[in-house]
Design a protein around this motif. Structure first.
Motif, PDB file in Angstrom:
ATOM      1  N   UNK A   1       0.806  -1.367  -0.098  1.00  0.00           N
ATOM      2  CA  UNK A   1       0.030   0.085   0.031  1.00  0.00           C
ATOM      3  C   UNK A   1       0.921   1.196   0.058  1.00  0.00           C
ATOM      4  N   UNK A   2       0.695   2.277  -0.724  1.00  0.00           N
ATOM      5  CA  UNK A   2       1.385   3.643  -0.937  1.00  0.00           C
ATOM      6  C   UNK A   2       0.159   4.440  -0.315  1.00  0.00           C
ATOM      7  N   UNK A   3       0.429   4.876   0.794  1.00  0.00           N
ATOM      8  CA  UNK A   3      -0.899   5.728   1.518  1.00  0.00           C
ATOM      9  C   UNK A   3      -0.051   6.890   2.279  1.00  0.00           C
ATOM     10  N   UNK A   4      -0.626   7.957   2.419  1.00  0.00           N
ATOM     11  CA  UNK A   4      -0.449   9.321   3.174  1.00  0.00           C
ATOM     12  C   UNK A   4      -0.253   9.201   4.447  1.00  0.00           C
ATOM     13  N   UNK A   5       0.344  10.079   5.106  1.00  0.00           N
ATOM     14  CA  UNK A   5       0.645   9.634   6.736  1.00  0.00           C
ATOM     15  C   UNK A   5      -0.501   9.881   7.559  1.00  0.00           C
ATOM     16  N   UNK A   6      -1.401  10.956   7.118  1.00  0.00           N
ATOM     17  CA  UNK A   6      -2.483  11.582   7.767  1.00  0.00           C
ATOM     18  C   UNK A   6      -3.741  10.739   7.306  1.00  0.00           C
ATOM     19  N   UNK A   7      -4.061  10.994   6.086  1.00  0.00           N
ATOM     20  CA  UNK A   7      -5.122  10.328   5.624  1.00  0.00           C
ATOM     21  C   UNK A   7      -6.515  10.917   6.098  1.00  0.00           C
ATOM     22  N   UNK A   8      -7.480  10.204   5.201  1.00  0.00           N
ATOM     23  CA  UNK A   8      -9.073  10.747   5.490  1.00  0.00           C
ATOM     24  C   UNK A   8     -10.177   9.686   5.135  1.00  0.00           C
ATOM     25  N   UNK A   9     -11.368  10.007   5.302  1.00  0.00           N
ATOM     26  CA  UNK A   9     -12.159   9.104   4.732  1.00  0.00           C
ATOM     27  C   UNK A   9     -12.525   9.210   3.346  1.00  0.00           C
ATOM     28  N   UNK A  10     -13.024   8.385   2.560  1.00  0.00           N
ATOM     29  CA  UNK A  10     -13.308   8.442   1.202  1.00  0.00           C
ATOM     30  C   UNK A  10     -12.685   7.366   0.353  1.00  0.00           C
ATOM     31  N   UNK A  11     -12.343   6.581   0.972  1.00  0.00           N
ATOM     32  CA  UNK A  11     -11.860   5.212   0.086  1.00  0.00           C
ATOM     33  C   UNK A  11     -10.349   5.227  -0.027  1.00  0.00           C
ATOM     34  N   UNK A  12      -9.967   4.298  -0.643  1.00  0.00           N
ATOM     35  CA  UNK A  12      -8.361   3.756  -0.551  1.00  0.00           C
ATOM     36  C   UNK A  12      -7.599   4.773  -0.785  1.00  0.00           C
ATOM     37  N   UNK A  13      -7.892   5.497  -1.976  1.00  0.00           N
ATOM     38  CA  UNK A  13      -7.447   7.008  -2.398  1.00  0.00           C
ATOM     39  C   UNK A  13      -6.892   7.827  -1.459  1.00  0.00           C
ATOM     40  N   UNK A  14      -7.744   7.870  -0.461  1.00  0.00           N
ATOM     41  CA  UNK A  14      -7.486   9.127   0.558  1.00  0.00           C
ATOM     42  C   UNK A  14      -7.036   8.415   1.927  1.00  0.00           C
ATOM     43  N   UNK A  15      -6.854   7.344   1.793  1.00  0.00           N
ATOM     44  CA  UNK A  15      -6.409   6.563   3.377  1.00  0.00           C
ATOM     45  C   UNK A  15      -5.081   7.060   3.843  1.00  0.00           C
ATOM     46  N   UNK A  16      -4.756   6.695   4.966  1.00  0.00           N
ATOM     47  CA  UNK A  16      -3.569   7.103   5.469  1.00  0.00           C
ATOM     48  C   UNK A  16      -3.367   6.268   6.774  1.00  0.00           C
ATOM     49  N   UNK A  17      -2.217   6.327   7.296  1.00  0.00           N
ATOM     50  CA  UNK A  17      -1.636   5.526   8.415  1.00  0.00           C
ATOM     51  C   UNK A  17      -2.397   5.954   9.839  1.00  0.00           C
ATOM     52  N   UNK A  18      -2.396   7.078  10.054  1.00  0.00           N
ATOM     53  CA  UNK A  18      -3.034   7.921  11.287  1.00  0.00           C
ATOM     54  C   UNK A  18      -4.349   7.631  11.234  1.00  0.00           C
ATOM     55  N   UNK A  19      -5.170   7.799   9.654  1.00  0.00           N
ATOM     56  CA  UNK A  19      -6.794   7.568   9.850  1.00  0.00           C
ATOM     57  C   UNK A  19      -6.941   6.039   9.932  1.00  0.00           C
ATOM     58  N   UNK A  20      -6.203   5.305   9.315  1.00  0.00           N
ATOM     59  CA  UNK A  20      -6.408   3.889   9.561  1.00  0.00           C
ATOM     60  C   UNK A  20      -6.235   3.326  11.063  1.00  0.00           C
TER      61      UNK A  20
END
Length: 719
Positions: free
Chosen positions: A273-292
């Protein structure tokens, strides 16, 4: 003549005993080249095939080792044939390695079985033990070997040619155009150096740290490492995360290219998975480590605006992460490996969060640049980040090597992005080395490392007698850390240019005209050019004039993160215009830094402003243009001329400890609210002086104790 050295690179292996025996047999021999363990991984009709070990030697060619654990030899003939055939097929598509359908690189396959009883010798399918291995290798000779052929072979094994040239082969009309020179430059850096190959392949059971200057290849190394781990362990759940959102598309592209070249398949994006650090709701494209983490543990999730309201702009992410860590009970471990880029931009709590959600043995790799922000502190020590165990010992330490021989702490000393003149200019301006001292200060320095040895850690050579606090120092970058070919492709006056304009309109017209020439006469692509505004708050407004001038010349362009998704930096056939924060982690051959005059502005936030200029300049892989408006730009140009006059060496008196502390206070970072309060108080002081001068207020009107304090402060300032 240099002494031959064998660079041993520890990848993952399922044959640890035979691997250790092979390393012990070769470590103290005078072989030259690289011994790669568990690398490369090659696509085969039956799936992914990992070579047990591969010797890449300029003297002996490629030697592919089939390693045998225990006394059972098995069908070594079939295994040798398969390894040879796959390696041969891997190299044949590379034109520089083939002449008249013949592969120029010598390949040998053999079985190393230290615990197998000796049998009759087989010249076609050799089986060797500790007594016969070294003599056999010495009689192998790569007759057609040249330094260039060796480098091309190593590059083909590493599978990075396509990554270094993201747009594919260039269609060139003119042999000496910028594009032709850029093509030659990309060819010159198409092989990982020893430190980089270690960083890619070496896998430790635990935490690994990768440090290096901007341009030392950290992002490429992490992308290659992620793809390699995924190829070797397709069942692992792996995450790659970062601070700058526009890096997501870049990482995805790099990992995809490498995975296809290595295994013939695209990555399984459910496992890697290539994910942002923060992230937000809205599906896999917006996912993030902290949000998860919040979602998995049913914790309160704070988006940026909520976190900023609670903790302030500067501490928003740190506050959100620490709140989550303080609130969680039993942590669910959901990843087998996590790779973190731009770790210098994260609060330590984010690394702790990543460490907590890892399954044992906690494979965390974090890469960072201690000079990215030119700050004094850098990241805390691993003991401070990850804490202590119940027995008082540190949870993470880099003092020792991993049990499997892998290196836990890797320093990438060479800079392959910036030429020596560009990098030294960026550092000279970032620190204010040749800045004219203001009237109230004995030094023009804006900031400085509180640990002088950091200069040598990042590749500078000390030419003065001593490097230390309060000493006169002279620093330069030697060829070992700033390769000469990075600057020899163009005259110095073309590598880096500064220019002053009277107004925004003149600057915009000039930049647009230059870019038009880049795309026509120079044969550069749109992706080779980026325009960076150093002030993130004014980027949209000030870049608007340049963008309008480009459109008037029918040159497509976009504002990264505004005209594109937040995760997208470049668009096909379009010149990228960007603020400084989205530029971080990205690079281009031709970089235009505009409105740079702010770097010679007021005292407040000056260190932060200089950091932005440093970051912008170091985005360039070949040429950089630094433009600005008015007399402040003229002062900045004078600083550059001093750097140039010093032959791109840095000479200055290192501040004492007290002076370092003073610099930190004077040029401190301020939030917008703090800056407004600071400006308001300065106006109050100016108003008080004016009132005293015009006798609207008398000294007798001021409280005696306040007046005495003021006199003491002014007296101390004048000492």
């Amino acid at each position: 003549m240099s002494t031959p050295t064998l660079n041993i690179v520890h990848g993952t292996t399922d044959k640890p005993v035979a691997t250790d025996a092979l390393i012990d047999a070769l470590r103290d021999q005078d072989f030259d080249g690289q011994l790669l363990i568990g690398y490369p991984v090659i696509a085969s009709p039956d799936g992914r095939y990992a070579i047990d070990a591969l010797l890449v030697s300029p003297d002996h060619g490629l030697v592919c080792f089939d390693l045998v654990e225990g006394p059972d030899l098995g069908d070594h003939i079939v295994r040798q044939d398969e390894a040879y055939s796959l390696l041969y097929a891997r190299l044949m598509p590379h034109q520089g390695l083939v002449r008249r359908r013949n592969l120029l690189t010598n390949i040998e396959a053999l079985t190393y079985a230290p615990a197998v009883p000796r049998t009759a010798a087989d010249q076609d399918y050799p089986v060797l033990d500790n007594s016969s291995l070294v003599p056999y290798l010495r009689q192998l000779v790569w007759e057609s070997s040249t330094p260039e052929l060796y480098d091309r072979t190593l590059s083909a094994i590493q599978s990075i040619t396509a990554i270094r040239r993201p747009g594919g082969a260039r269609a060139l009309r003119m042999p000496d155009s910028r594009a032709a020179r850029l093509n030659a430059l990309e060819n010159s850096i198409a092989t990982l150096d020893r430190s980089q190959s270690k960083a890619v392949i070496e896998t430790v059971d635990g935490v690994q740290r990768i440090r290096g200057l901007a341009g030392s290849g950290k992002t490429i190394v992490l992308a290659l490492k992620a793809a390699y781990l995924h190829a070797r362990h397709p069942d692992w759940r792996i995450a790659v995360t970062f601070h700058t959102r526009s890096l997501k598309d870049h990482f995805t592209r790099l990992i995809t290219i490498f995975s296809i070249e290595q295994t013939g398949d695209e990555p399984d994006w459910d496992r890697l998975r290539v994910v942002n650090s923060w992230g937000a709701s809205g599906g896999a494209d917006r996912d993030g480590i902290y949000y998860e983490f919040c979602r998995t543990h049913d914790l309160e999730y704070l988006d940026f605006f909520a976190a900023k309201a609670r903790f302030g702009f500067e501490d928003a992410f740190e506050g959100a992460v620490e709140t989550a860590l303080d609130s969680v009970g039993e942590v669910r471990r959901s990843y087998d490996a996590i790779l973190v880029d731009e770790a210098q931009d994260f609060p330590p709590g984010f690394l702790r969060l990543c460490h907590q959600i890892l399954k044992r043995p906690k494979r965390l790799v974090y890469a960072y640049d201690e000079l990215q922000n030119l700050t004094n502190e850098g990241l805390p020590s691993p003991e401070d980040i990850f804490g202590l165990d119940d027995d008082g010992s540190p949870r993470v330490s880099f003092d020792d090597r991993a049990r499997d021989g892998g290196q836990r702490d890797i320093i990438l000393e060479k800079c392959y992005r910036n030429s020596r003149p560009v990098l030294v200019s960026a550092h000279g301006l970032g620190f204010g080395i040749y800045r004219e001292p203001p009237a109230w200060s004995p030094t023009g320095l804006v900031q400085m490392f509180d640990r002088p040895e950091l200069w040598t850690n990042v590749g500078y050579e000390v030419l003065s007698e001593e490097l230390g606090l309060g000493k006169d120092v002279r620093l330069a970058r030697p060829p070992d850390t700033s390769p000469h070919f990075l600057e020899s492709h163009s005259p110095l006056e073309d590598l880096i240019q500064f220019r002053q304009f009277e107004n925004q309109t003149d600057q915009a017209k000039w930049v647009a005209s230059e870019i038009e020439d880049n795309l026509t006469d120079d044969e550069l692509r749109h992706a080779d050019v980026i325009v960076i505004n150093t002030d993130p708050l004014s980027a949209r407004k000030k870049l608007g004039r340049i963008r309008a001038e480009l459109l008037a010349r029918d040159i497509p362009n976009h504002l990264a993160g505004v005209d594109t998704k937040a995760d997208v930096f470049r668009q096909a056939g379009s010149v990228t215009c960007t603020g400084i924060y989205r530029a971080k982690g990205n690079e281009a051959a031709m970089v235009y830094v505009v409105n740079a005059e702010e770097a010679h502005g007021s005292t407040a936030n000056l260190a932060h402003v200089r950091n932005r200029l440093f970051t912008a300049i170091t985005r360039s892989t070949a040429w950089v243009r630094v433009y600005g408006i008015g007399p402040q730009m003229a002062s900045l140009i004078e600083e550059y001329e001093q750097i140039k006059k010093a032959n791109f060496e840095l000479s200055f008196r290192y501040p004492s400890q007290a002076e370092l502390e003073h610099l930190t206070v004077v040029h401190r970072d301020m939030s917008e609210k703090e800056k407004k309060d600071w400006e308001k108080r300065l106006k109050s002081v100016a108003g008080l002086i004016d009132d005293l001068q015009h006798r609207r207020i008398l000294l007798e009107d001021i409280d005696g104790e306040q007046l005495a304090t003021l006199r003491d402060l002014l007296g101390a300032a004048g000492e």
